[in-house]
Write a protein that holds these residues in place. Structure first.
Motif, PDB file in Angstrom:
ATOM      1  N   LEU A 107     -24.644  61.000  19.725  1.00 41.25           N
ATOM      2  CA  LEU A 107     -24.281  60.017  18.701  1.00 41.25           C
ATOM      3  C   LEU A 107     -24.042  60.687  17.356  1.00 41.25           C
ATOM      4  CD1 LEU A 107     -26.578  56.889  19.295  1.00 41.25           C
ATOM      5  CD2 LEU A 107     -24.084  56.873  19.015  1.00 41.25           C
ATOM      6  N   LEU A 126     -25.386  51.137  19.424  1.00 38.28           N
ATOM      7  CA  LEU A 126     -25.820  52.304  20.188  1.00 38.28           C
ATOM      8  C   LEU A 126     -27.107  52.900  19.619  1.00 38.28           C
ATOM      9  CD1 LEU A 126     -22.299  53.877  20.720  1.00 38.28           C
ATOM     10  CD2 LEU A 126     -23.844  53.166  22.567  1.00 38.28           C
ATOM     11  N   ARG A 127     -27.198  53.008  18.302  1.00 36.40           N
ATOM     12  CA  ARG A 127     -28.411  53.584  17.713  1.00 36.40           C
ATOM     13  C   ARG A 127     -29.622  52.708  17.984  1.00 36.40           C
ATOM     14  NH1 ARG A 127     -27.932  58.096  15.033  1.00 36.40           N
ATOM     15  NH2 ARG A 127     -25.862  58.771  14.328  1.00 36.40           N
ATOM     16  N   ALA A 150     -29.112  61.367  23.781  1.00 34.10           N
ATOM     17  CA  ALA A 150     -28.272  60.289  23.270  1.00 34.10           C
ATOM     18  C   ALA A 150     -28.110  60.405  21.764  1.00 34.10           C
ATOM     19  CB  ALA A 150     -28.868  58.933  23.641  1.00 34.10           C
ATOM     20  N   LEU A 151     -29.189  60.701  21.056  1.00 35.50           N
ATOM     21  CA  LEU A 151     -29.119  60.841  19.606  1.00 35.50           C
ATOM     22  C   LEU A 151     -28.255  62.037  19.226  1.00 35.50           C
ATOM     23  CD1 LEU A 151     -29.996  59.876  16.823  1.00 35.50           C
ATOM     24  CD2 LEU A 151     -32.050  61.310  17.051  1.00 35.50           C
ATOM     25  N   PHE A 165     -20.966  54.086  24.819  1.00 38.68           N
ATOM     26  CA  PHE A 165     -20.734  55.300  24.044  1.00 38.68           C
ATOM     27  C   PHE A 165     -19.394  55.939  24.425  1.00 38.68           C
ATOM     28  CE2 PHE A 165     -20.799  59.921  23.799  1.00 38.68           C
ATOM     29  CZ  PHE A 165     -21.112  60.132  22.465  1.00 38.68           C
ATOM     30  N   SER A 198     -33.602  63.431  21.542  1.00 42.76           N
ATOM     31  CA  SER A 198     -32.953  62.627  22.561  1.00 42.76           C
ATOM     32  C   SER A 198     -31.515  63.099  22.756  1.00 42.76           C
ATOM     33  CB  SER A 198     -32.949  61.154  22.144  1.00 42.76           C
ATOM     34  OG  SER A 198     -31.954  60.426  22.831  1.00 42.76           O
ATOM     35  N   ARG A 240     -30.430  53.357  21.953  1.00 43.80           N
ATOM     36  CA  ARG A 240     -30.317  54.678  22.567  1.00 43.80           C
ATOM     37  C   ARG A 240     -31.524  54.936  23.461  1.00 43.80           C
ATOM     38  NH1 ARG A 240     -32.113  55.904  17.307  1.00 43.80           N
ATOM     39  NH2 ARG A 240     -33.931  57.305  17.269  1.00 43.80           N
ATOM     40  N   PHE A 278     -25.410  52.163  28.539  1.00 42.57           N
ATOM     41  CA  PHE A 278     -25.387  52.745  27.196  1.00 42.57           C
ATOM     42  C   PHE A 278     -24.283  53.787  27.098  1.00 42.57           C
ATOM     43  CE2 PHE A 278     -26.336  56.407  24.590  1.00 42.57           C
ATOM     44  CZ  PHE A 278     -26.583  55.856  23.339  1.00 42.57           C
ATOM     45  N   TRP A 279     -24.217  54.676  28.096  1.00 40.55           N
ATOM     46  CA  TRP A 279     -23.242  55.758  28.047  1.00 40.55           C
ATOM     47  C   TRP A 279     -21.812  55.259  28.263  1.00 40.55           C
ATOM     48  CZ3 TRP A 279     -24.224  59.917  25.588  1.00 40.55           C
ATOM     49  CH2 TRP A 279     -25.507  60.455  25.553  1.00 40.55           C
TER      50      TRP A 279
END
Length: 332
Positions: free
Chosen positions: A166, A191-192, A162-163, A287, A160, A195, A283-284
């Motif tokens: 992160l 966030l985790r 996102a992962l 982040f 991902s 994600r 989400f972003w």
């Protein structure tokens, strides 16, 4: 290095790369800002032809690694794709040339101070136009072919985006944070747990915000600062553009103090960007606030460790309190 020494080095460097018989550098002076890089303005008379240039130069060691060569090549790719960027001219990787990794690009006249954009009446037309312009430019950035940019950070196959981001920023945070920050720990857990998975990847600018735009009364003239570019989720740039730190008090207009999220998303889709999922962008945005906090800690540490002595870098460390408040509001 003194300005006179830098001027002489620039004259030799430009002559060699331009194949010129005579080069004279005039008006060399350091510009304010550029917390992570030295920015110098100059005019170069190259065999009698005047070039308006900007030198982007490493100031010394920092706590966050970026490379001028990689930034230069990304800017070249953006320029080739008709993204409005300063024309990139020449790269100096050898410290013996200009004293530190550096590159020269065209100087684009205009303003870069967000407060002028948000307050001055002369920029009222720009405020009305720039949400759409920024969206359209971002759609073009996300369409750039990254096949030739294999040096960029990118998620592993099947990972991902996102992962990947992160993990990258948590690793930076764990390595530099001198004091505990409970809000950031909470944000990392939030966030985790949320994600998003499964997104197309694209070239992500990584620092797409009002402060990195040259603008005039008509709006955007050039996009600057490509040093955080990587391959990732295109929604990341949309979320970063909405981070509260770039609004300068105009919180009712989350897109840099000039526009709404809804107008940004609609304009991005009209310009050919992929369909926008507001939840993914949210989400972003969360982040992005955490990322900005980590960058602030890193910049302050660069000063405190004596790598680059700078009041601006030191002051950024104080801004972590702003991001803590914003993160609590966003994840409540």
């Amino acid at each position: 290095m003194t300005p006179d020494d830098l001027r002489q080095r620039l004259e030799r460097f430009i002559a060699r790369h331009a194949g010129a018989a005579e080069v004279r550098v005039e008006g060399l002076h350091r510009l304010p800002g550029g917390a992570s890089r030295e920015i110098w303005s100059l005019d170069a008379l190259v065999d009698g032809a005047r070039l308006a240039l900007v030198l982007r130069r490493d100031p010394g060691s920092t706590t966050m690694h970026t490379a001028r060569r990689e930034e230069f090549r990304v800017q070249q790719a953006a320029h080739a794709a008709d993204v409005p960027v300063p024309t990139p001219y020449w790269l100096a990787e050898d410290d013996a040339e200009l004293g530190a990794p550096s590159y020269l690009m065209a100087r684009v006249e205009g303003e870069t101070l967000a407060r002028r954009l948000l307050r001055d009446e002369a920029f009222a037309p720009a405020r009305a136009a720039m949400t759409g312009q920024l969206a359209a430019i971002l759609a073009r950035v996300h369409a750039i072919d990254v096949a030739g940019l294999t040096f960029l950070a990118a998620p592993l196959a099947g990972e991902s985006p996102a992962l990947a981001e992160l993990d990258r920023y948590e690793q930076i945070y764990r390595g530099i944070a001198p004091d505990p920050h409970p809000v950031f720990e909470l944000a990392l857990r939030w966030l985790r747990a949320r994600r998003p998975d499964g997104a197309r990847t694209a070239l992500v600018h990584g620092d797409y915000r009002i402060g990195n735009i040259v603008f005039g009364p008509e709006g955007v003239r050039a996009v600057l600062d490509w040093e955080l570019a990587h391959v990732g989720d295109p929604a990341e740039d949309l979320g970063w553009l909405c981070v509260r730190a770039w609004r300068f008090g105009s919180d009712h207009l989350p897109v840099g103090g000039i526009g709404t999220r809804e107008d940004l998303f609609a304009a991005y889709e009209r310009a050919g960007g992929s369909a926008v999922d507001p939840g993914r962008v949210r989400f972003w945005e969360v982040f992005g606030n955490l990322k900005w906090a980590i960058i602030c800690i890193a910049q302050a540490k660069t000063h405190l460790d004596g790598l680059v002595r700078s009041v601006e870098l030191a002051s950024l460390g104080r801004r972590t309190a702003e991001t803590e408040l914003e993160l609590l509001a966003l994840i409540d």
